[in-house]
Design a protein around this motif. Structure first.
Motif, PDB file in Angstrom:
ATOM      1  N   GLN A  52       0.827  -1.212   0.000  1.00  0.00           N
ATOM      2  CA  GLN A  52       0.000   0.000   0.000  1.00  0.00           C
ATOM      3  C   GLN A  52       0.862   1.263   0.000  1.00  0.00           C
ATOM      4  N   ILE A  53       2.051   1.166   0.608  1.00  0.00           N
ATOM      5  CA  ILE A  53       2.956   2.336   0.602  1.00  0.00           C
ATOM      6  C   ILE A  53       3.436   2.586  -0.830  1.00  0.00           C
ATOM      7  N   ASP A  54       3.791   1.508  -1.542  1.00  0.00           N
ATOM      8  CA  ASP A  54       4.186   1.658  -2.953  1.00  0.00           C
ATOM      9  C   ASP A  54       3.024   2.234  -3.761  1.00  0.00           C
ATOM     10  N   ALA A  55       1.810   1.756  -3.444  1.00  0.00           N
ATOM     11  CA  ALA A  55       0.643   2.270  -4.176  1.00  0.00           C
ATOM     12  C   ALA A  55       0.479   3.769  -3.944  1.00  0.00           C
ATOM     13  N   LEU A  56       0.712   4.212  -2.715  1.00  0.00           N
ATOM     14  CA  LEU A  56       0.626   5.654  -2.434  1.00  0.00           C
ATOM     15  C   LEU A  56       1.589   6.432  -3.331  1.00  0.00           C
ATOM     16  N   VAL A  57       2.817   5.915  -3.436  1.00  0.00           N
ATOM     17  CA  VAL A  57       3.826   6.611  -4.245  1.00  0.00           C
ATOM     18  C   VAL A  57       3.377   6.669  -5.703  1.00  0.00           C
TER      19      VAL A  57
END
Lengths: 248, 260
Positions: free
Chosen positions: B129-134
């Motif tokens: 989800q952190i990668d998705a935020l980026v």
């Protein structure tokens, strides 16, 4: 549209990418195949700037990916993650409209919701799903929501990371068809990484095989089926015997 | 075994600790810089205020109530040895506002909030989800860390103020009902002896503790390892790190505020 020139990436002593060269033309759908742990996901993450390559160049529409302004650069991309990567704390429609609710592409809330519902409809989900939370959805529905999020802001380039992993064959087929339809309809450039040969045949204009950190082979699906390359042959037929070690 | 082996291990441990300190310091500076620069995520901030502040009230209140009550009993018993039972109201008030309110409140918030922030962000990391935020053009430091750290810095002093009041009330309840103090006298003594800085220093400590608690939660969540074990280890490290930092910074702040 996307050009990778001698891209290297190592994690400690493990050299995952050892000089990847790949060109993806605008509007084409490239599928990257390769065994587990060969660096397919790392390659996508290098292009997106989630992982910094050790050497080489990555150009997107002629622009160096590492030099470009991050927000404008990433606004060109949509990505479907392997596990969906939906935000647990947000309802489905806010997941889909995430980019439309903040930043440079911000729209009024009602308009963003309308677009989200329309994108959900495009991937075969009704408006009743919009207010649910990701945890309330099945795996197939989560993939569809992830797909809707990937296309919500009409990106020029869409990445699909193992889009059918964990889905039953029928749902996998539906997702493959959706990806193909959406990519053609939007005229987007697509990069998909997968082990699933049915996805390759459904989605690919061009196939590239990543093995031992380099692109070992590229060609069309028809060329893939006819190639004498022993690595490609072993991989696409799922053979235990061949040049690729079964246990890695 | 070589004689130098234990020294080498010690050296590696010291270097590792220094490297971690440096990483935490850079993370803290990065978080503060994101707090000060737009865009600001108001919804995330308000949710964090609710999670960290409002929902911590019961545990902080109960802790303060029982601590104030026990403190009154202890001071009465100790004071009786030299006929100084009358100091109970003032010592309870000073003890709660200067030390026990902020420290115990901070530790309870550390247990409740640092763990939940680390587990939430750690899970977001391992599920991409952190990668998705980026990829959605959103800086995770700005979206996840800055609102939580700001919310904790602002709400923990409020929790401390509430805890101080409830703790003093706990002492008053015991003083009046168990130890035979006159209610009005108890309250007058409390008010007369308590100074503004007693309360102010506790609130300042609360702000520092809140910052540290949320910082530890965010740092360990963002650096979580893979899988359930990775998230579990991040959660444990966040609570341990926050607790140790609260106790260490409490000593330093007490030196700064009250040393002659």
């Amino acid at each position: 549209m996307i050009e990778l020139l001698g891209v290297h990436k190592a994690f400690g002593a493990n050299a995952v990418l050892r000089g990847v060269d790949l060109q993806v033309a605008r509007g084409t759908s490239v599928v990257i195949i390769g065994g587990s742990g060969t660096g397919k996901s790392v390659l996508l993450k290098c292009i997106l700037g989630l992982v910094r390559p050790d050497a080489g160049a990555i150009l997107v529409a002629g622009e160096d990916a590492t030099m470009a302004g991050r927000e404008a650069f990433l606004a060109r991309f949509g990505m479907l993650f392997q596990g969906g990567a939906l935000f647990d704390s947000l309802p489905v429609w806010q997941n889909v409209a995430f980019r439309l609710l903040r930043g440079a592409k911000k729209r009024p809330r009602a308009e963003a919701r309308e677009i989200a519902v329309e994108k959900l409809r495009r991937v075969g989900l009704g408006s009743e799903v919009a207010e649910l939370y990701p945890a309330e959805l099945s795996g197939g529905m989560q993939k569809r929501v992830g797909l809707a999020r990937a296309i919500a802001a009409e990106p020029e380039i869409i990445f699909f990371d193992e889009p059918t992993t964990g889905l039953d064959p029928i749902m996998a087929g539906v997702i493959d068809e959706l990806i193909r339809e959406i990519v053609v309809e939007m005229g987007a450039t697509a990069m998909t990484i997968t082990h699933d040969m049915r996805t390759v045949r459904s989605v690919a204009d061009q196939v590239a095989m990543l093995h031992e950190g380099v692109i070992r082979w590229t060609g069309s699906v028809a060329e893939m089926d006819a190639t004498p390359d022993p690595y490609v042959h072993q991989f696409i037929h799922g053979l235990g015997q061949g040049p690729i070690a079964a246990v890695r | 075994m070589s004689v130098s082996a234990p020294l080498a291990r010690l050296g590696r441990a010291v270097l590792g600790a220094l490297a971690t300190t440096g990483r935490v310091a850079i993370f803290a500076l990065d978080t503060v810089s994101h707090m000060l620069r737009p865009p600001f995520y108001g919804r995330e901030f308000l949710l964090a205020v609710l999670q960290i502040g409002w929902l911590s009230l019961p545990v902080v209140g109960l802790t303060a109530l029982f601590t104030g009550a026990a403190l009154a009993l202890q001071i009465y018993a100790g004071g009786a040895r030299f006929n100084a039972e009358s100091v109970v109201p003032s010592i309870v008030a000073i003890g709660m506002t200067r030390e026990l309110g902020p420290v115990l409140g901070g530790l309870m918030v550390a247990a409740r909030v640092a763990s939940s922030i680390a587990a939430e962000i750690g899970t977001m990391k391992v599920t991409e989800q952190i990668d998705a935020l980026v990829t959605l053009s959103t800086n995770p430091m700005k979206y996840l860390a800055a609102p939580r750290v700001l919310a904790a810095t602002l709400t923990v002093p409020v929790l401390v103020a509430v805890g101080d009041s409830i703790g003093i009330m706990g002492g008053w309840l015991v003083g009046v009902n168990r130890l035979g103090f006159n209610s009005a006298t108890y309250l007058r003594n409390t008010a007369e002896f308590l100074e503004g800085w007693d309360v102010g220093s506790g609130l300042a400590k609360g702000a520092v503790f809140g910052f540290l608690v949320a910082l530890m939660g965010c740092y360990h969540g963002m650096h979580s390892g893979r899988g359930a074990m990775g998230v579990g280890a991040a959660t444990k490290s966040a609570v341990v790190g926050a607790s140790v930092l609260i106790l260490a910074s409490n000593y330093l702040l007490t030196e700064v505020f009250f040393s002659a």
